[in-house]
Design a protein around this motif. Structure first.
Motif, PDB file in Angstrom:
ATOM      1  N   LEU A   1     -13.991   2.659   6.916  1.00  0.00           N
ATOM      2  CA  LEU A   1     -13.127   1.672   6.262  1.00  0.00           C
ATOM      3  C   LEU A   1     -13.413   0.264   6.761  1.00  0.00           C
ATOM      4  O   LEU A   1     -13.562  -0.672   5.965  1.00  0.00           O
ATOM      5  N   MET A   2     -13.488   0.098   8.083  1.00  0.00           N
ATOM      6  CA  MET A   2     -13.735  -1.232   8.627  1.00  0.00           C
ATOM      7  C   MET A   2     -15.110  -1.752   8.216  1.00  0.00           C
ATOM      8  O   MET A   2     -15.272  -2.943   7.906  1.00  0.00           O
ATOM      9  N   ASP A   3     -16.108  -0.871   8.191  1.00  0.00           N
ATOM     10  CA  ASP A   3     -17.439  -1.271   7.719  1.00  0.00           C
ATOM     11  C   ASP A   3     -17.365  -1.734   6.259  1.00  0.00           C
ATOM     12  O   ASP A   3     -17.965  -2.749   5.879  1.00  0.00           O
ATOM     13  N   TRP A   4     -16.641  -0.969   5.455  1.00  0.00           N
ATOM     14  CA  TRP A   4     -16.538  -1.280   4.025  1.00  0.00           C
ATOM     15  C   TRP A   4     -15.801  -2.596   3.804  1.00  0.00           C
ATOM     16  O   TRP A   4     -16.241  -3.441   3.004  1.00  0.00           O
TER      17      TRP A   4
ATOM     18  N   VAL B   1      -8.854  -6.271  -3.784  1.00  0.00           N
ATOM     19  CA  VAL B   1      -7.770  -6.553  -2.847  1.00  0.00           C
ATOM     20  C   VAL B   1      -6.813  -5.364  -2.752  1.00  0.00           C
ATOM     21  O   VAL B   1      -6.413  -4.953  -1.653  1.00  0.00           O
ATOM     22  N   LYS B   2      -6.442  -4.805  -3.887  1.00  0.00           N
ATOM     23  CA  LYS B   2      -5.519  -3.673  -3.887  1.00  0.00           C
ATOM     24  C   LYS B   2      -6.110  -2.461  -3.175  1.00  0.00           C
ATOM     25  O   LYS B   2      -5.403  -1.743  -2.458  1.00  0.00           O
ATOM     26  N   THR B   3      -7.403  -2.237  -3.353  1.00  0.00           N
ATOM     27  CA  THR B   3      -8.046  -1.113  -2.671  1.00  0.00           C
ATOM     28  C   THR B   3      -8.067  -1.336  -1.159  1.00  0.00           C
ATOM     29  O   THR B   3      -7.816  -0.409  -0.382  1.00  0.00           O
ATOM     30  N   ILE B   4      -8.331  -2.560  -0.736  1.00  0.00           N
ATOM     31  CA  ILE B   4      -8.321  -2.863   0.691  1.00  0.00           C
ATOM     32  C   ILE B   4      -6.939  -2.621   1.285  1.00  0.00           C
ATOM     33  O   ILE B   4      -6.800  -1.967   2.323  1.00  0.00           O
ATOM     34  N   PHE B   5      -5.909  -3.120   0.635  1.00  0.00           N
ATOM     35  CA  PHE B   5      -4.552  -2.945   1.159  1.00  0.00           C
ATOM     36  C   PHE B   5      -4.134  -1.476   1.148  1.00  0.00           C
ATOM     37  O   PHE B   5      -3.480  -1.010   2.079  1.00  0.00           O
ATOM     38  N   LYS B   6      -4.503  -0.747   0.099  1.00  0.00           N
ATOM     39  CA  LYS B   6      -4.183   0.678   0.037  1.00  0.00           C
ATOM     40  C   LYS B   6      -4.788   1.415   1.215  1.00  0.00           C
ATOM     41  O   LYS B   6      -4.120   2.244   1.859  1.00  0.00           O
ATOM     42  N   ARG B   7      -6.024   1.098   1.541  1.00  0.00           N
ATOM     43  CA  ARG B   7      -6.706   1.806   2.619  1.00  0.00           C
ATOM     44  C   ARG B   7      -6.222   1.348   3.998  1.00  0.00           C
ATOM     45  O   ARG B   7      -6.149   2.152   4.928  1.00  0.00           O
ATOM     46  N   LEU B   8      -5.867   0.068   4.144  1.00  0.00           N
ATOM     47  CA  LEU B   8      -5.288  -0.386   5.408  1.00  0.00           C
ATOM     48  C   LEU B   8      -3.937   0.292   5.643  1.00  0.00           C
ATOM     49  O   LEU B   8      -3.597   0.632   6.779  1.00  0.00           O
ATOM     50  N   PHE B   9      -3.188   0.486   4.567  1.00  0.00           N
ATOM     51  CA  PHE B   9      -1.906   1.195   4.700  1.00  0.00           C
ATOM     52  C   PHE B   9      -2.116   2.591   5.273  1.00  0.00           C
ATOM     53  O   PHE B   9      -1.312   3.069   6.079  1.00  0.00           O
TER      54      PHE B   9
ATOM     55  N   ARG C   1       3.402   5.439  -5.129  1.00  0.00           N
ATOM     56  CA  ARG C   1       3.015   6.801  -4.750  1.00  0.00           C
ATOM     57  C   ARG C   1       2.221   6.807  -3.450  1.00  0.00           C
ATOM     58  O   ARG C   1       2.326   7.753  -2.665  1.00  0.00           O
ATOM     59  N   GLU C   2       1.441   5.765  -3.230  1.00  0.00           N
ATOM     60  CA  GLU C   2       0.640   5.674  -2.004  1.00  0.00           C
ATOM     61  C   GLU C   2       1.521   5.457  -0.775  1.00  0.00           C
ATOM     62  O   GLU C   2       1.110   5.745   0.353  1.00  0.00           O
ATOM     63  N   LEU C   3       2.715   4.926  -0.988  1.00  0.00           N
ATOM     64  CA  LEU C   3       3.591   4.575   0.132  1.00  0.00           C
ATOM     65  C   LEU C   3       4.441   5.745   0.618  1.00  0.00           C
ATOM     66  O   LEU C   3       5.158   5.613   1.613  1.00  0.00           O
ATOM     67  N   ALA C   4       4.332   6.878  -0.047  1.00  0.00           N
ATOM     68  CA  ALA C   4       5.202   8.026   0.251  1.00  0.00           C
ATOM     69  C   ALA C   4       5.231   8.444   1.728  1.00  0.00           C
ATOM     70  O   ALA C   4       6.300   8.778   2.244  1.00  0.00           O
TER      71      ALA C   4
END
Length: 217
Positions: A120-123, A150-158, A201-204
Motif C-alpha cells: 500500500l505504501m509503495d502504491w 483519492v477515494k481509493t487511497i483513503f479507502k486503503r488507508l482506512f 460499507r467500507e467503514l463497517a
C-alpha cells in the motif's frame, strides 16, 4: 494537540521517509493553514475547505499529511505486526483485505498485514510521485480520474486504521499512544466524512467508533 506534537517528537521512527506536499507558494500557504488549524485543536475547522481554495488542491495537500500520519503510526507497530502475528490483513474476524494494484498484481491476493501495508505504501508513493495525477506545482490541472484515485487511497488507508484498532490496540495502549491514535483517526474520519471519500460499507469494521466521532461533529 500538544500531546500529538510531543508524541511525534518522541517517535521519529517511520515506516518510510515522510512525503512533502506539492511545491509552490500556494502549497506552502495551504500546508500552513492545516498546521495552524490543527495546532488550535479544532479538527472540525481543520478539515473544511478554506474559502477560495480549489477542492482538488485541498485534497492533494491533505492526503500527503494523512499518508504521513499512518506511516508514523504503523512504524511504531512494525515489530509487533509480523507475518507470524498477522498472517492476513484483517480487521476482526469478519473483514479480510486482499491486495491488488491493477498493474503488477491484477488479481487480488492474500498477503500478511505487513506485506499489505508495504504494498500500500509503495502504491501510494507511486501515485503521489506521478505528476500526471498529483501535479507538483499548484495550479497545474488535475486528471479527470483524480477523485477516484483519492477515494481509493483513503479507502486503503482506512484499512490500516481498522487493522490497528482490531489487532494492535492493546499494544497501542501499553505504549501509551492511544490518545495520538484516536486524534489521528478522528481527524481522518472528519475529513473523509466532510468530502464523502469512503463508502459506508467500507467503514463497517469501525462503525461504532466512527458514529461516536461523527455524532459530535
Amino acid at each position: 494537540m500538544c500531546l500529538m506534537m510531543s508524541w511525534m517528537c518522541r517517535n521519529q521512527r517511520t515506516f518510510r521517509p515522510k512525503k512533502n506536499a506539492a511545491s509552490g507558494n500556494k502549497g506552502t500557504q495551504l500546508k500552513g493553514h492545516i498546521d495552524t488549524t490543527l495546532g488550535s485543536g479544532n479538527l472540525t475547522e481543520a478539515v473544511r475547505l478554506p474559502p477560495g481554495v480549489d477542492r482538488n488542491e485541498w485534497l492533494a495537500v491533505n492526503i500527503v499529511d494523512f499518508f504521513n500520519q499512518v506511516n508514523i503510526l504503523y512504524g511504531t507497530l512494525m515489530e509487533f505486526c509480523t507475518p507470524t502475528t498477522c498472517p492476513t490483513m484483517s480487521a476482526g474476524p469478519k473483514f479480510e483485505y486482499r491486495w491488488a494494484d491493477g498493474v503488477q498484481i491484477k488479481k487480488p491476493i492474500e498477503v500478511s498485514a505487513p506485506k499489505y501495508v508495504e504494498h500500500l505504501m509503495d502504491w501510494i508513493e507511486a501515485q503521489l510521485d506521478d505528476e500526471s495525477i498529483f501535479p507538483q506545482k499548484l495550479g497545474a490541472p488535475f486528471p479527470p480520474n483524480f477523485q477516484d484515485v483519492v477515494k481509493t487511497i483513503f479507502k486503503r488507508l482506512f484499512r490500516v486504521y481498522a487493522h490497528i484498532y482490531h489487532s494492535h490496540f492493546q499494544k497501542i495502549v501499553s505504549l501509551k499512544e492511544e490518545a495520538h491514535l484516536n486524534t489521528c483517526f478522528k481527524h481522518f474520519t472528519l475529513f473523509t466524512w466532510e468530502f464523502c471519500l469512503i463508502d459506508e460499507r467500507e467503514l463497517a469494521p469501525l462503525n461504532d467508533l466512527i458514529e461516536s466521532i461523527v455524532l459530535a461533529y
